[in-house]
Design an enzyme around this catalytic site. Sequence first.
Site, PDB file in Angstrom:
ATOM      1  N   SER A 161       1.198  -0.872  -0.125  1.00 15.41           N
ATOM      2  CA  SER A 161       0.121  -0.292   0.523  1.00 15.41           C
ATOM      3  C   SER A 161       0.383   1.406  -0.139  1.00 15.41           C
ATOM      4  CB  SER A 161      -0.922  -0.281   1.327  1.00 15.41           C
ATOM      5  OG  SER A 161      -1.477   1.012   1.081  1.00 15.41           O
ATOM      6  N   HIS A 367      -7.420  -5.780  -0.126  1.00 11.37           N
ATOM      7  CA  HIS A 367      -6.536  -4.298   0.146  1.00 11.37           C
ATOM      8  C   HIS A 367      -5.484  -5.482   0.935  1.00 11.37           C
ATOM      9  CE1 HIS A 367      -3.778  -1.625  -0.727  1.00 11.37           C
ATOM     10  NE2 HIS A 367      -3.770  -0.844   0.823  1.00 11.37           N
TER      11      HIS A 367
END
Length: 468
Positions: A161, A367
């Site tokens: 990320s 995610h």
Amino acid sequence: MNLYFSICILYQLQFTTSTFFPDALLSVPKIIKRHNYNCETHIVKTEDGYLLEIHRIQKKQNIVRNHPVFLQHGILASSADWVIGGPKNALAYQLSDQGFDVWLGNLRGNTYSRSHISLDPESQEFWDFSFHEIGYYDVPATIDYILEQTNKEQLIYVGHSMGTCIFFVMCSTRPEYNDKIRTQISLAPIAFVNNMKSVLLNSLVPYADKINKIANLFTNGAFLPQNAASKLVSKYLCGENMANATLCKKFIVYEIFGEDPVEFNAELLPIILAHNPAGTSTKTLTHFAQEFISGNFQQYDYGSEGNIKKYNCVEPPLYSLSSVIAPVLFYHATNDLLSDPKDVMELYTRLPNRLGKHLINYERFNHVDFLYSRNVTRLLYRSVLSSIKHIDSSFWIPYFDRKTFFNNTIDYNRCEKKYKNEQSLWYKLMSYVRKTPELHPIISPDDNELGNKPNETMLNAWDHIFNE
């Protein structure tokens, strides 16, 4: 009636009976040691005075490896992300089991890095940073420290990320660091975010400046720092009983990161919430909100007047992604609400030295599944470990993807001259290869076969660089 109340009481007891999770109560070094791995704590000082606590897991197997591996967490997280899954599922342990020297980074403002040589962590000055400063100061300082401690010239960088975003910031603003990277591996790559589909976060974007001002008034610019109050909120909002955990999973985790009731390991929620959110600055979130609105990967926007003072330009400079010449390898997912496939492709096409773009073979992978999936080893880490071992080899020659279009049409700094270091290892390689008439696909965009043999042009280029 008494039977009814008895049933109700028993029903409540099954949800309120708490399970003991030792890793929820321990610091990262203690978690690592509890699982019988050797851990060291190191302090890194940045050029602007922040003190970062990083953690090292010494290799468990006596295998000769050539490069340390640096794992960098994302936004509002910490080094805990890489160990929460336990020895069977966490990447840090698996790398150690394979004989690698593993280093876990921590960024300014989080649980382990709330110190400065002169600034008070309760002051606005301490929290006056965005992901630009993190990429410009924290990542280079940590890399330099690791290389000095290990007496190595290069390391393998793995980011998740925002841990990928700050790498691109570093290599575009401080291109000399490209040569210190053997390869960068991006898990859920982040740079462009204008296609982000997280409903919860998208609804907050228009109010980012107001949130920033409010936070400056009440928290001096800190956003969700881990303290007694935040732990209490996490406990009773998500972790006190099964009913709360279910609501937390559905209305917070899935709304932000993507719904995945099969692979997301909700059993880890008590441990995850004990360590996250680990804190950052509201300015960092505002910076991402600006990226969402502008559609650009650019430095912080201070407004026209502020930009002129800061950059001598009305608009903030774009990050020059063509300056990121270290080899990069992408892993991404279709159900990732933060790292949308369109944004991933936009980023991928702007990087010159790409080793491949690997799509996770599970359509609901989200995610945080990159860290907490029940089968993360099978779906992701097995491939990552294979790639790392291949890249670590002394005989490895990078074999770049030239099939995918390289887009540098608007890749420039609007206010600054483009930096070019013709003595750079990766620049020399690119220059030699581009003199040849043929194109050389190293790897097809979605086929991560790093074992493919490089073509003769690349072999000649590699030989030319090291024997000139």
